[in-house]
Design a protein around this motif. Structure first.
Motif, PDB file in Angstrom:
ATOM      1  N   GLN A   1      -7.838  -1.262  10.833  1.00  0.00           N
ATOM      2  CA  GLN A   1      -8.567  -1.063  12.088  1.00  0.00           C
ATOM      3  C   GLN A   1      -7.645  -0.413  13.116  1.00  0.00           C
ATOM      4  O   GLN A   1      -6.562  -0.916  13.401  1.00  0.00           O
ATOM      5  N   ILE A   2      -8.100   0.724  13.661  1.00  0.00           N
ATOM      6  CA  ILE A   2      -7.369   1.428  14.713  1.00  0.00           C
ATOM      7  C   ILE A   2      -8.234   1.420  15.965  1.00  0.00           C
ATOM      8  O   ILE A   2      -9.388   1.854  15.935  1.00  0.00           O
ATOM      9  N   VAL A   3      -7.678   0.930  17.074  1.00  0.00           N
ATOM     10  CA  VAL A   3      -8.405   0.870  18.335  1.00  0.00           C
ATOM     11  C   VAL A   3      -7.542   1.498  19.419  1.00  0.00           C
ATOM     12  O   VAL A   3      -6.362   1.157  19.568  1.00  0.00           O
ATOM     13  N   THR A   4      -8.115   2.442  20.172  1.00  0.00           N
ATOM     14  CA  THR A   4      -7.404   3.022  21.306  1.00  0.00           C
ATOM     15  C   THR A   4      -8.090   2.594  22.594  1.00  0.00           C
ATOM     16  O   THR A   4      -9.311   2.661  22.716  1.00  0.00           O
ATOM     17  N   ILE A   5      -7.294   2.139  23.565  1.00  0.00           N
ATOM     18  CA  ILE A   5      -7.803   1.725  24.863  1.00  0.00           C
ATOM     19  C   ILE A   5      -6.904   2.307  25.946  1.00  0.00           C
ATOM     20  O   ILE A   5      -5.737   2.596  25.701  1.00  0.00           O
TER      21      ILE A   5
ATOM     22  N   PHE B   1     -11.831   4.067  22.707  1.00  0.00           N
ATOM     23  CA  PHE B   1     -12.479   3.729  23.962  1.00  0.00           C
ATOM     24  C   PHE B   1     -11.727   4.395  25.106  1.00  0.00           C
ATOM     25  O   PHE B   1     -10.530   4.666  25.012  1.00  0.00           O
ATOM     26  N   GLY B   2     -12.439   4.601  26.193  1.00  0.00           N
ATOM     27  CA  GLY B   2     -11.796   5.140  27.382  1.00  0.00           C
ATOM     28  C   GLY B   2     -11.160   4.019  28.189  1.00  0.00           C
ATOM     29  O   GLY B   2     -10.597   3.080  27.637  1.00  0.00           O
ATOM     30  N   ASN B   3     -11.248   4.128  29.505  1.00  0.00           N
ATOM     31  CA  ASN B   3     -10.680   3.106  30.377  1.00  0.00           C
ATOM     32  C   ASN B   3     -11.442   1.793  30.255  1.00  0.00           C
ATOM     33  O   ASN B   3     -12.671   1.770  30.305  1.00  0.00           O
ATOM     34  N   VAL B   4     -10.719   0.706  30.062  1.00  0.00           N
ATOM     35  CA  VAL B   4     -11.346  -0.609  29.959  1.00  0.00           C
ATOM     36  C   VAL B   4     -10.594  -1.605  30.828  1.00  0.00           C
ATOM     37  O   VAL B   4      -9.390  -1.482  31.050  1.00  0.00           O
ATOM     38  N   ARG B   5     -11.316  -2.583  31.335  1.00  0.00           N
ATOM     39  CA  ARG B   5     -10.715  -3.682  32.087  1.00  0.00           C
ATOM     40  C   ARG B   5     -10.397  -4.862  31.170  1.00  0.00           C
ATOM     41  O   ARG B   5      -9.457  -5.611  31.410  1.00  0.00           O
ATOM     42  N   ALA B   6     -11.218  -5.023  30.129  1.00  0.00           N
ATOM     43  CA  ALA B   6     -11.015  -6.118  29.180  1.00  0.00           C
ATOM     44  C   ALA B   6     -11.397  -5.630  27.794  1.00  0.00           C
ATOM     45  O   ALA B   6     -12.272  -4.779  27.641  1.00  0.00           O
TER      46      ALA B   6
ATOM     47  N   ARG C   1     -15.878  -1.250  31.433  1.00  0.00           N
ATOM     48  CA  ARG C   1     -15.326  -2.500  31.926  1.00  0.00           C
ATOM     49  C   ARG C   1     -14.906  -3.418  30.791  1.00  0.00           C
ATOM     50  O   ARG C   1     -14.025  -4.240  30.957  1.00  0.00           O
ATOM     51  N   ALA C   2     -15.579  -3.294  29.648  1.00  0.00           N
ATOM     52  CA  ALA C   2     -15.256  -4.178  28.534  1.00  0.00           C
ATOM     53  C   ALA C   2     -15.496  -3.458  27.216  1.00  0.00           C
ATOM     54  O   ALA C   2     -16.381  -2.623  27.103  1.00  0.00           O
ATOM     55  N   ALA C   3     -14.680  -3.776  26.218  1.00  0.00           N
ATOM     56  CA  ALA C   3     -14.848  -3.230  24.870  1.00  0.00           C
ATOM     57  C   ALA C   3     -14.728  -4.383  23.883  1.00  0.00           C
ATOM     58  O   ALA C   3     -13.775  -5.156  23.945  1.00  0.00           O
ATOM     59  N   ILE C   4     -15.713  -4.497  22.999  1.00  0.00           N
ATOM     60  CA  ILE C   4     -15.726  -5.561  21.996  1.00  0.00           C
ATOM     61  C   ILE C   4     -15.973  -4.918  20.636  1.00  0.00           C
ATOM     62  O   ILE C   4     -16.951  -4.183  20.460  1.00  0.00           O
ATOM     63  N   VAL C   5     -15.080  -5.176  19.683  1.00  0.00           N
ATOM     64  CA  VAL C   5     -15.244  -4.577  18.360  1.00  0.00           C
ATOM     65  C   VAL C   5     -14.775  -5.549  17.288  1.00  0.00           C
ATOM     66  O   VAL C   5     -13.813  -6.302  17.491  1.00  0.00           O
TER      67      VAL C   5
ATOM     68  N   ALA D   1     -19.804  -1.748  13.115  1.00  0.00           N
ATOM     69  CA  ALA D   1     -19.501  -3.079  13.629  1.00  0.00           C
ATOM     70  C   ALA D   1     -19.870  -3.140  15.103  1.00  0.00           C
ATOM     71  O   ALA D   1     -20.251  -2.151  15.711  1.00  0.00           O
ATOM     72  N   THR D   2     -19.757  -4.330  15.685  1.00  0.00           N
ATOM     73  CA  THR D   2     -20.141  -4.508  17.074  1.00  0.00           C
ATOM     74  C   THR D   2     -19.214  -3.725  17.999  1.00  0.00           C
ATOM     75  O   THR D   2     -18.008  -3.831  17.918  1.00  0.00           O
ATOM     76  N   ALA D   3     -19.781  -2.959  18.900  1.00  0.00           N
ATOM     77  CA  ALA D   3     -18.995  -2.226  19.890  1.00  0.00           C
ATOM     78  C   ALA D   3     -19.791  -2.214  21.186  1.00  0.00           C
ATOM     79  O   ALA D   3     -20.836  -1.598  21.265  1.00  0.00           O
ATOM     80  N   VAL D   4     -19.323  -2.903  22.200  1.00  0.00           N
ATOM     81  CA  VAL D   4     -20.098  -3.068  23.416  1.00  0.00           C
ATOM     82  C   VAL D   4     -19.270  -2.724  24.646  1.00  0.00           C
ATOM     83  O   VAL D   4     -18.779  -3.600  25.338  1.00  0.00           O
ATOM     84  N   PRO D   5     -19.076  -1.419  24.931  1.00  0.00           N
ATOM     85  CA  PRO D   5     -18.456  -1.058  26.188  1.00  0.00           C
ATOM     86  C   PRO D   5     -19.478  -1.133  27.317  1.00  0.00           C
ATOM     87  O   PRO D   5     -20.671  -1.060  27.086  1.00  0.00           O
ATOM     88  N   ALA D   6     -19.001  -1.231  28.541  1.00  0.00           N
ATOM     89  CA  ALA D   6     -19.911  -1.467  29.650  1.00  0.00           C
ATOM     90  C   ALA D   6     -20.589  -0.202  30.152  1.00  0.00           C
ATOM     91  O   ALA D   6     -21.685  -0.256  30.679  1.00  0.00           O
TER      92      ALA D   6
END
Length: 224
Positions: free
Chosen positions: A107-111, A74-79, A45-49, A32-37
């Motif tokens: 769905q499991i997401v870690t931020i 994901f690691g450190n994210v701002r958004a 800076r950003a994570a999208i999934v 699926a879509t995953a767009v970290p900065a």
């Protein structure tokens, strides 16, 4: 019987298979879509999934059953913007020629870090359209794990999650009535929550308190 469709509010015989497990570090690409900065070596800076499961049972395909189980770290994210969706439809069958449609998505997401903007969407919808006596079940379970410092699930937690995934797949393909299936899938979600809570308890400490949030949406026909 006419068309029935009703979205559900959030609360705390099968065949076919669509099970996915994806482990993402910041900067990796997934199904699926995953767009970290930034890459995994730097703060994102950003994570999208987005994850989704859709099934459509009809006169040509009387039984449709799929499930998805994704783990995205994901690691450190701002958004962050995370979306999980399950949709199941049964259409055009009859009491003497029933359809069965099942869609389940975990769905499991870690931020990590001080996330100023977090948008978490979890959607589930089941619809019977001109389908007397049909069974339709859609379940979306979204786990958002927030920690001050990046959390990496260890081998023990991964093995436990793999066990849940295999049992979810078996349930999806089982011949259980929809109401019993709901109960057993809820129990699996409880196991996942416990696994993540234990992982968070061992996570590096920081100023912010670590947290596991479960978003659950379950919709099904027949109604009880």
């Amino acid at each position: 019987m006419g068309s029935h469709r009703k979205p559900r509010a959030s609360s705390g015989p099968f065949n076919g298979r669509a099970v996915r497990t994806v482990l993402l570090a910041a900067g990796a690409a997934g199904v699926a879509t995953a767009v970290p900065a930034h890459a995994a070596t730097g703060p994102a800076r950003a994570a999208i999934v987005s994850d989704n499961v859709f099934t459509n049972a009809n006169r040509l395909h009387h039984t449709q059953a799929k499930d998805s189980f994704t783990v995205r770290q994901f690691g450190n994210v701002r958004a962050a913007s995370v979306r999980n969706q399950a949709n199941a439809v049964s259409m055009g069958c009859s009491v003497d020629d029933k359809c069965r449609s099942v869609a389940l998505s975990f769905q499991i997401v870690t931020i990590a870090g001080d996330v100023h903007r977090l948008k978490a969407v979890n959607v589930s919808d089941a619809a019977n359209k001109y389908c007397d006596g049909c069974q339709t079940l859609a379940g979306a379970y979204q786990f958002v794990v927030s920690t001050p410092n990046p959390l990496k699930l260890d081998a023990g937690a991964r093995r436990q999650l793999d066990s849940v995934q295999h049992r979810l797949d078996a349930l999806t393909r089982s011949g259980l009535p929809a109401t019993e299936l709901q109960t057993k899938v809820d129990a699996l979600a409880g196991e996942v929550n416990g696994i993540l809570q234990n992982a968070v308890a061992k996570a590096p400490k920081g100023h912010e308190r670590p947290d596991v949030t479960l978003h659950r949406r379950l919709d099904g026909w027949p109604r009880h």
